[in-house]
Design an enzyme around this catalytic site. Structure first.
Site, PDB file in Angstrom:
ATOM      1  N   SER A  38      18.029  52.023  42.340  1.00 14.12           N
ATOM      2  CA  SER A  38      19.137  51.313  41.820  1.00 14.12           C
ATOM      3  C   SER A  38      19.340  49.355  41.953  1.00 14.12           C
ATOM      4  CB  SER A  38      20.371  52.691  41.427  1.00 14.12           C
ATOM      5  OG  SER A  38      21.153  52.021  43.475  1.00 14.12           O
ATOM      6  N   LYS A  81      24.472  58.135  33.606  1.00 12.88           N
ATOM      7  CA  LYS A  81      23.986  56.418  33.128  1.00 12.88           C
ATOM      8  C   LYS A  81      23.864  56.450  31.048  1.00 12.88           C
ATOM      9  CE  LYS A  81      23.992  56.236  37.640  1.00 12.88           C
ATOM     10  NZ  LYS A  81      24.696  57.166  38.469  1.00 12.88           N
ATOM     11  N   HIS A  99      17.916  56.495  37.493  1.00 11.26           N
ATOM     12  CA  HIS A  99      18.369  55.305  36.478  1.00 11.26           C
ATOM     13  C   HIS A  99      16.657  55.351  36.118  1.00 11.26           C
ATOM     14  CE1 HIS A  99      21.787  53.763  38.520  1.00 11.26           C
ATOM     15  NE2 HIS A  99      21.468  54.327  39.564  1.00 11.26           N
TER      16      HIS A  99
END
Length: 417
Positions: A205, A264, A233
Site C-alpha cells: 500500500s 477502497k 489495494h
C-alpha cells in the site's frame, strides 16, 4: 501591577503542582509525548484535515479546493449517485444499524447476498463479511494459526496483518520484502508436515509494488505451504473486472484465502475473507472479530453491493484507471522523480527525510494538491515518501497540474534536480 504579576505566577505554579499531584501513572506516561505538537508548531502538521463535501478528484478542504491524490478510491465510485441511492434505500428498509453481531441478531439478507456475490467474484466457495478490513486480518489470522503452526509474512505487510499475527498463537516469521531467497531459506527450516501459512499483500500500500505471487506459489508446492493474499489495494484495480492480483497472475486456485476491503474500490466500509467451504465454516464460528463485533451497517453493505455490481458490468472503469495511471507514471519518470518499483496506481515519491516529507506535504496542500506523507512506522526511516494515488475519474489535465506543482516544490527543497 507587580503584585498582580506575582499572584498570577503563584496561581500558575500552584495549578501545575496540583495537576502533577492529581495526575495518574497513565497520564504521567504520556505527558511527554509531543511529536505531533512539534510539527504543529512548524506549521506542517498533515493529519485530520477536514473535507467539507463528497470525496472526488477535487475536494474542498481548509477553505480552498485541492486536487485529491491521497485517496484509496481507485475506481472513483465513492461519490457515485447510484451507490448513494442504494445506501439511502437500505436505510429506509433496514434502519441505520443491526444492533448485534452476525452470530446472533445482526445478519440481514443483504449480508448473505453480498457474501455470495463476493465469493463468486473472486472464484471461491464462500466468503464472510466484516465491519472493517482491519478486523478481517486481525481476526482471521489469529483464528487460523495454532501453537504448532507457522505464519510467515513479508516484512512490509500491512499493519492489520502485523496485528493479526501478534494475536495468533502460531510461531511467527518474517522475510525481507519480496525476497524469495530469504523466504525459501525460512521455509527450508520448517517441518514439512506442519501448517505453514504465507501471508502477503497483493499490492503493497505504500510502495505500490506487487507481491511475487508466481514465485510464492512455486515455494508453496515445494515446501507444502498455504497462502493468504490481502487484496485491499488489488481489488478493483488488477485482474478481470478488477478481481485482484490473484486473478491478474491467473493463480486464484493456488491461493487458499483471499482478503479484501470495501473502503477502497468498493466505495464503502468493511471487508471480507473468501476461501473453501470448510475453512470459511470454521472461521464463521471461531473468528472473534466476526462473532463479537456488530455487523456491517445496512447502508455500508448496500453501497458495497452496488459498487460490486457496477464493477462487474462496467469494465471500462478499470481501463480508465490504467490509462490515467500509465500516463502519470510516465510523467513522473520523465520529470526525474524517484518512484521505486511501483506497478500500480499507488505512486511513491521518495524524499528520504522525515521533516522535509512533512514540509513538502504542507506546501503541496497550500498550492492545491493533497498527498499523504509516509513516515515511520509506515516505512523505514530512510524511505520516507509522499504517496500519490490515482482514481479512474482523474483526468490527464489534473495529473499534469499536480506534476508541475510537485516538480516545483521538490526542486525548491532540493529533492529533485
Amino acid at each position: 501591577m507587580l503584585l498582580r504579576i506575582k499572584e498570577n505566577v503563584y496561581l500558575c505554579i500552584r495549578n501545575c503542582i496540583t495537576k502533577h499531584i492529581l495526575m495518574g501513572q497513565l497520564q504521567k506516561k504520556f505527558e511527554s509525548y509531543r511529536v505531533p505538537q512539534r510539527f504543529m508548531e512548524m506549521g506542517v502538521y498533515p493529519y485530520f484535515r477536514e473535507i467539507t463535501g463528497k470525496q472526488g478528484t477535487e475536494v474542498s478542504m481548509g477553505g480552498h479546493k485541492v486536487l485529491m491524490f491521497g485517496s484509496n478510491a481507485y475506481t472513483g465510485l465513492v461519490g457515485d449517485n447510484r451507490i448513494c441511492e442504494a445506501a439511502k434505500a437500505a436505510i429506509d428498509k433496514y434502519g441505520t444499524g443491526c444492533a448485534g453481531s452476525r452470530f446472533l441478531n445482526g445478519t440481514l439478507d443483504i449480508h448473505v447476498k453480498l457474501e455470495k456475490d463476493l465469493a463468486e467474484f473472486v472464484h471461491k466457495d464462500d466468503a464472510l463479511c466484516f465491519s472493517t478490513g482491519f478486523s478481517v486480518n486481525a481476526g482471521v489470522i489469529a483464528a487460523v494459526g495454532g501453537r504448532e503452526d507457522y505464519i510467515i509474512c513479508d516484512d512490509r505487510d500491512h499493519a492489520s496483518i502485523v496485528d493479526g499475527r501478534r494475536l495468533s498463537f502460531a510461531k511467527q516469521l518474517k522475510y525481507r520484502h519480496n525476497d524469495m531467497e530469504d523466504l525459501e531459506k525460512i521455509l527450508k527450516g520448517l517441518p514439512h508436515d506442519a501448517i505453514k501459512l504465507i501471508i502477503v499483500d497483493g499490492v503493497f500500500s505504500m510502495e505500490g509494488d506487487l507481491a511475487k505471487l508466481p514465485e510464492i506459489v512455486e515455494l508453496k508446492h515445494k515446501y507444502n505451504c498455504s497462502i493468504m493474499v490481502d487484496e485491499a489495494h488489488g481489488l478493483g484495480v488488477f485482474g478481470d473486472h478488477g478481481r485482484g492480483v490473484c486473478d491478474h497472475f491467473g493463480l486464484t486456485d493456488e491461493v487458499d484465502l483471499i482478503m479484501g476491503t470495501f473502503s477502497k474500490s468498493l466505495a464503502s466500509i468493511g471487508g471480507f475473507i473468501a476461501g473453501d467451504w470448510d475453512t470459511i465454516n470454521y472461521l464463521r464460528h471461531t473468528t472473534r472479530t466476526y462473532i463479537f463485533s456488530a455487523s456491517n451497517t445496512p447502508a455500508a453493505t448496500a453501497a458495497a453491493q452496488k459498487a460490486l455490481d457496477i464493477l462487474k458490468t462496467e469494465p471500462e472503469i478499470i481501463t480508465k484507471l490504467w490509462d490515467v495511471t500509465n500516463y502519470a507514471l510516465k510523467r513522473f519518470k520523465d520529470e526525474g522523480f524517484e518512484i521505486g518499483d511501483t506497478e500500480s496506481p499507488i505512486i511513491p515519491l521518495y524524499i528520504r527525510d522525515a521533516d522535509k516529507t512533512f514540509l513538502i506535504t504542507s506546501l503541496a496542500f497550500k498550492r492545491g494538491v493533497f498527498i499523504n506523507p509516509v513516515v515511520p512506522p509506515a516505512c523505514a526511516p530512510q524511505d520516507t515518501l509522499v504517496r500519490y494515488a490515482l482514481m479512474a475519474t482523474h483526468t490527464k489535465e489534473q495529473v499534469d497540474r499536480s506534476v508541475e506543482i510537485l516538480k516545483g516544490i521538490f526542486k525548491e527543497q532540493g529533492v529533485l534536480k
